[in-house]
Write a protein that holds these residues in place. Sequence first.
Motif, PDB file in Angstrom:
ATOM      1  N   ILE A 181     -22.946  -2.522  28.471  1.00  0.00           N
ATOM      2  CA  ILE A 181     -21.677  -3.223  28.217  1.00  0.00           C
ATOM      3  C   ILE A 181     -20.905  -3.406  29.527  1.00  0.00           C
ATOM      4  O   ILE A 181     -20.754  -2.477  30.317  1.00  0.00           O
ATOM      5  N   ILE A 182     -20.432  -4.624  29.748  1.00  0.00           N
ATOM      6  CA  ILE A 182     -19.546  -4.895  30.893  1.00  0.00           C
ATOM      7  C   ILE A 182     -18.147  -4.450  30.463  1.00  0.00           C
ATOM      8  O   ILE A 182     -17.672  -4.878  29.403  1.00  0.00           O
ATOM      9  N   PRO A 183     -17.513  -3.556  31.212  1.00  0.00           N
ATOM     10  CA  PRO A 183     -16.261  -2.952  30.697  1.00  0.00           C
ATOM     11  C   PRO A 183     -15.051  -3.891  30.750  1.00  0.00           C
ATOM     12  O   PRO A 183     -14.041  -3.601  31.391  1.00  0.00           O
ATOM     13  N   LEU A 184     -15.207  -5.022  30.070  1.00  0.00           N
ATOM     14  CA  LEU A 184     -14.120  -6.001  29.990  1.00  0.00           C
ATOM     15  C   LEU A 184     -13.852  -6.323  28.541  1.00  0.00           C
ATOM     16  O   LEU A 184     -14.790  -6.447  27.756  1.00  0.00           O
ATOM     17  N   GLU A 185     -12.598  -6.479  28.175  1.00  0.00           N
ATOM     18  CA  GLU A 185     -12.251  -7.026  26.869  1.00  0.00           C
ATOM     19  C   GLU A 185     -11.764  -8.434  27.146  1.00  0.00           C
ATOM     20  O   GLU A 185     -10.783  -8.638  27.873  1.00  0.00           O
ATOM     21  N   VAL A 186     -12.505  -9.388  26.619  1.00  0.00           N
ATOM     22  CA  VAL A 186     -12.183 -10.794  26.861  1.00  0.00           C
ATOM     23  C   VAL A 186     -11.409 -11.285  25.640  1.00  0.00           C
ATOM     24  O   VAL A 186     -11.964 -11.362  24.545  1.00  0.00           O
ATOM     25  N   VAL A 187     -10.127 -11.550  25.839  1.00  0.00           N
ATOM     26  CA  VAL A 187      -9.260 -11.948  24.719  1.00  0.00           C
ATOM     27  C   VAL A 187      -8.987 -13.448  24.803  1.00  0.00           C
ATOM     28  O   VAL A 187      -8.659 -13.965  25.878  1.00  0.00           O
ATOM     29  N   VAL A 188      -9.172 -14.142  23.687  1.00  0.00           N
ATOM     30  CA  VAL A 188      -8.818 -15.564  23.595  1.00  0.00           C
ATOM     31  C   VAL A 188      -7.628 -15.678  22.657  1.00  0.00           C
ATOM     32  O   VAL A 188      -7.596 -15.029  21.608  1.00  0.00           O
ATOM     33  N   ARG A 189      -6.652 -16.488  23.058  1.00  0.00           N
ATOM     34  CA  ARG A 189      -5.435 -16.652  22.237  1.00  0.00           C
ATOM     35  C   ARG A 189      -5.167 -18.126  21.939  1.00  0.00           C
ATOM     36  O   ARG A 189      -5.066 -18.929  22.866  1.00  0.00           O
ATOM     37  N   LEU A 232      -7.052 -18.742  13.104  1.00  0.00           N
ATOM     38  CA  LEU A 232      -7.517 -17.748  14.086  1.00  0.00           C
ATOM     39  C   LEU A 232      -6.494 -17.691  15.221  1.00  0.00           C
ATOM     40  O   LEU A 232      -6.419 -18.589  16.051  1.00  0.00           O
ATOM     41  N   VAL A 233      -5.726 -16.614  15.240  1.00  0.00           N
ATOM     42  CA  VAL A 233      -4.620 -16.458  16.196  1.00  0.00           C
ATOM     43  C   VAL A 233      -5.134 -15.992  17.555  1.00  0.00           C
ATOM     44  O   VAL A 233      -4.873 -16.599  18.595  1.00  0.00           O
TER      45      VAL A 233
END
Length: 241
Positions: free
Chosen positions: A87-95, A174-175
């Motif tokens: 796992i690449i230690p990133l949280e990729v958030v789309v808004r 989808l928020v």
Amino acid sequence: MMKGSLLYEGKAKRVYHVEGQPEQLILSYKNDATAFNGKKKDQFEGKGRLNNLITSKIFDYLKQHNIPSHFIKELNHTEQLVAKTAIIPLEVVVRNVAAGSITRRLGIPEKERFNPPLVELFYKKDELDDPIINDQHAYHLTDISKEELDSIKDKALEVNALLANLFKQTGLDLVDFKLEFGRIADGTIVLADEISPDTCRLWDDKTGEKMDKDVFRENLGDLISVYKIILQRLEEHTCAK
Ligand code: ADP
Ligand code: UDP
């Protein structure tokens, strides 16, 4: 399929090795719910099953739309077989719409729409409370190249377009949502982890009602009945196709 030893226990899932299949893992979904980086905790009978089934449906749908992921198959009500990744230690958030941390961080009112959608990066590190980072931080903190990060962001936006469309057909807006990516054995980066109402914000498009983990975060009602509605609507959509 023989479940091997426990590799890792997280807040929402247990991760097991698979006997004789070093490149595969079993993700076992727990009934635990946590929020505010583990500061708020509870257990909900049936949550593991709902998130496993919802995630499996979503990864199936993404596979049909040519999004490469770790997902292999649903094994039973609470477990799924996936490809093992680093796992690449990133949280990729789309808004698509302002909610949650961005409203507090930047003073943007809840419900304001982002057009085009925003992509944000967070460093996946519990001890630091998953801080928001920029691209340069990501190159320093992980092993990804600029080309790889650009392609992760493109992929996240592609997933957003697909999921926004899927949820729209089930009466949900989808928020925002969080994705994780990992490297399989040959170094290729694929979508990993889960996509469920624990990791997405979903608002009923008629009533505006929150239909996701905010029900737990903000004590808005019964989490299980809301998650059941999400699964039911996704099942109706897949059956109707
Ligand atoms: P957390 O670690 O944030 O408490 P979970 O309870 O969901 O989260 O634990 C599941 C863990 O499994 C996460 O750390 C996630 O990054 C990891 N994971 C998900 N998919 C894969 C995969 N295909 N290969 C390796 N690790 C994975
Ligand atoms: N999210 C997640 N895991 C995290 C942090 C966020 O799945 O560790 C999801 C969250 O459910 C929401 C989106 O990412 O759908 C954006 O979250 P935000 O940054 O607003 O943080 P929050 O206020 O939800 O903690």
